[in-house]
Design a protein around this motif. Sequence first.
Motif, mmCIF file in Angstrom:
data_model
loop_
_atom_site.group_PDB
_atom_site.id
_atom_site.type_symbol
_atom_site.label_atom_id
_atom_site.label_comp_id
_atom_site.label_asym_id
_atom_site.label_seq_id
_atom_site.Cartn_x
_atom_site.Cartn_y
_atom_site.Cartn_z
ATOM 1 N N PHE A 255 80.700 -26.285 -23.911
ATOM 2 C CA PHE A 255 79.680 -25.236 -23.976
ATOM 3 C C PHE A 255 79.019 -24.986 -22.613
ATOM 4 O O PHE A 255 78.550 -23.872 -22.357
ATOM 5 C CB PHE A 255 78.665 -25.553 -25.080
ATOM 6 N N LEU A 256 79.025 -25.995 -21.754
ATOM 7 C CA LEU A 256 78.554 -25.746 -20.380
ATOM 8 C C LEU A 256 79.501 -24.785 -19.670
ATOM 9 O O LEU A 256 79.084 -23.931 -18.891
ATOM 10 C CB LEU A 256 78.483 -27.054 -19.596
ATOM 11 N N ILE B 87 72.627 -29.737 -25.390
ATOM 12 C CA ILE B 87 73.362 -28.673 -24.687
ATOM 13 C C ILE B 87 72.381 -27.643 -24.124
ATOM 14 O O ILE B 87 72.497 -27.223 -22.963
ATOM 15 C CB ILE B 87 74.399 -28.014 -25.630
ATOM 16 N N GLN C 235 79.806 -31.034 -25.130
ATOM 17 C CA GLN C 235 78.781 -30.496 -24.205
ATOM 18 C C GLN C 235 79.445 -29.773 -23.047
ATOM 19 O O GLN C 235 79.025 -28.688 -22.659
ATOM 20 C CB GLN C 235 77.941 -31.646 -23.636
ATOM 21 N N GLU C 236 80.483 -30.374 -22.511
ATOM 22 C CA GLU C 236 81.173 -29.781 -21.364
ATOM 23 C C GLU C 236 81.813 -28.434 -21.755
ATOM 24 O O GLU C 236 81.796 -27.484 -20.966
ATOM 25 C CB GLU C 236 82.233 -30.765 -20.845
ATOM 26 N N LEU D 116 76.378 -20.745 -29.788
ATOM 27 C CA LEU D 116 76.317 -22.196 -30.025
ATOM 28 C C LEU D 116 76.232 -22.477 -31.526
ATOM 29 O O LEU D 116 76.941 -23.328 -32.055
ATOM 30 C CB LEU D 116 75.090 -22.760 -29.299
ATOM 31 N N LEU E 67 79.479 -24.536 -32.462
ATOM 32 C CA LEU E 67 79.244 -25.940 -32.092
ATOM 33 C C LEU E 67 79.880 -26.931 -33.068
ATOM 34 O O LEU E 67 80.616 -27.833 -32.664
ATOM 35 C CB LEU E 67 77.735 -26.213 -31.965
ATOM 36 N N GLN F 183 70.795 -29.027 -21.138
ATOM 37 C CA GLN F 183 71.744 -29.026 -20.011
ATOM 38 C C GLN F 183 71.839 -27.656 -19.351
ATOM 39 O O GLN F 183 71.861 -27.548 -18.134
ATOM 40 C CB GLN F 183 73.148 -29.413 -20.511
ATOM 41 N N LYS G 251 72.952 -30.088 -30.195
ATOM 42 C CA LYS G 251 72.563 -28.713 -29.849
ATOM 43 C C LYS G 251 71.415 -28.725 -28.826
ATOM 44 O O LYS G 251 71.462 -28.002 -27.822
ATOM 45 C CB LYS G 251 72.133 -27.978 -31.119
#
Lengths: 200, 153
Positions: free
Chosen positions: A54-55, B67, A51-52, A25, A29, B70, B64
């Motif tokens: 990295f998910l 995430i 976000q999606e 990340l 990122l 999440q 960060k």
Amino acid sequence: MVEKSEAALVKLVARKNQAAFKKLLNMHLSGINRYTVRMIGNAANAEDITQEVFLRLWTRADSYKPEASKLSTWLHNIAHNLCIDYFRKNNRFIQDSSEIYETEESLHLTSVSGRPHGIATSGSDEPEHELAKKNRDHDVKKALMTLPERQRSAIIMCHYQGVSNKDAAHIMEVSVDALESLLSRGRLKLRKLLTEDGKS
Amino acid sequence: MNIQRFKELIEAYGTRSERWPEADRHAALIFLEAERDAVEIINELRRLDEALDADIVAQSTNLKADILHQISLTTVNRAEKNRDDLFSKLWHWLGPYANGSFVIWRPAIAACIPLLTGVYLGSVVETGSDDQLFEWEEDIYVMGLVSENEEQE
């Protein structure tokens, strides 16, 4: 060397190792977020897409093949596809210009009418120069958003993200020649837009 | 490298040599040093690169943390989903329909489980012994006889 260690980290992420995920990340990122912000033009929606991305790294790390592509290319591929999905769902590729102001930075500079009117200088001795720079930044953002999404994506990847032409062509599922054509047409349009305004 | 290819290269990738494709970079740099027209092309198109380079994206400070939050939620949800999956798998296995066919022995086994468990527990677990129960009954009987005799006397 970096790619090998990244591949090892991705393997750990596939086993749900949060420390490895955190390292990846930190590495990717900001780059991926810059790509999505420039693609979408709206910081809030772009962050949702980031976000999606990295998910998906977290949930689908086992589908990453280090011998096929660099991790950065794999992540850009996911980001690119999510952006294309976003445009399909929202049925548009030209960003409403009012939304382009919605960045933390530009909120300080925007009047009710939507035009920049003041400057939050941070010790700068040349507010006019700073304002002109801000205006030019805004013009570039606006010009980028007028490009068709594929031309925009090609320019963002090759100009800003440092993605190689082969990797960009792979991500966009076109030949290198087709990618060069997208880049040339996109840059030509940008040049016209920015020159017509007399700002470039 | 010729002027046509050089122009294509600059129009596609811009005027900064670090952005040119590796395969063309060396030849393009040599061409640039040798050809005056190449320098003119660069000068003509440089302003666009400068304008693009001036564009900066502000980074979100919370992204960060969001995430990481999440993924911790995803981990919890996954654990719950796995548990639910286990129950639903067991439930389906016990049902009479499996893979589109009627299978009676699975629900029959399911129905026998409490019976078999009862038999097993009955044979293994010790409840109070019969002798102890008999001793109590005997005591009560003797006490009854004694009290009857006392009344007769």
